[in-house]
Design a protein around this motif. Structure first.
Motif: not given
Ligand SMILES: [Fe+2]
Ligand SMILES: [Fe+2]
Length: 198
Positions: A1-5, A7-15, A186-193
């Motif tokens: 989307m737009l210039c983003l390389r 997508p957001t991890d689906p884990a974020w949506v759940k969180e 965005v792809s770093s292994d930080r837990a979704a918040k």
């Protein structure tokens, strides 16, 4: 989307859905920070009337967004609290500084970092919008509107960058490099918040 390389991890949506209240509180702060960032950038370039006008218009709109989200917080009995550190934005600014000084000064990177933050917010508003249950009709309507506004703000930052730099090609090259860094953050292994950029 737009210039983003990436997508957001689906884990974020759940969180985010698990603690929607926390997302809304963080969202309100993000709108306030977007307004104050636009104002501080405008104040640093007082001779550039076109830039000052565009950024103060943007700040006005971000304040309006803040007020809309704050209203939702109030309706839900949530309080705003102290502004949290936006690690994503801080990481992005830090990453941008590793690219080295841009010959015409820091304005280009500040505008492009602004564009990337708008792009990622826009993507996440769309994800929230698609995932929210039907009974959250009011919130869905708000996110539909904000999704469109943030896409427009992304374009505003890019247009300002192109005007400031005088070359769409140079702007796109720099944006490509910044977008790569953003993708790594965005792809770093930080837990979704349960925050807008968490
Ligand atoms: Fe906004
Ligand atoms: Fe925005």
């Amino acid at each position: 989307m737009l210039c983003l390389r990436v997508p957001t991890d689906p884990a974020w949506v759940k969180e985010a859905l698990r603690d929607l209240g926390a997302v809304l509180v963080d969202h309100a702060h993000c709108e306030m920070k977007a307004a104050s960032n636009a104002l501080s950038l405008a104040a640093r370039h007082p001779r550039n009337f076109a830039l000052v006008k565009a950024l103060t218009d943007l700040a006005k709109e971000e304040i309006e967004h803040f007020q809309r989200v704050a209203e939702v917080l109030e309706q839900r009995g949530l309080s705003l609290g102290a502004p949290p550190v936006d690690e994503y934005a801080a990481d992005l600014r830090r990453a941008a500084s590793t690219l080295g000084r841009w010959p015409t000064g820091p304005l280009l990177d500040r505008l492009l970092v602004g564009a990337l933050i708008e792009a990622r917010s826009c993507e996440r508003f769309k994800l929230l919008l698609e995932a929210l249950p039907a009974e959250e009709a009011e919130l869905r309507a708000l996110y539909t509107e904000l999704f469109a506004a943030e896409a427009r703000h992304y374009r505003t930052f890019l247009d300002l960058a192109t005007r400031a730099e005088g070359s769409a090609e140079r702007v796109n090259d720099r944006l490509d490099r910044l977008a790569e860094l953003e993708a790594k953050i965005v792809s770093s292994d930080r837990a979704a918040k349960a925050t807008i950029h968490g």
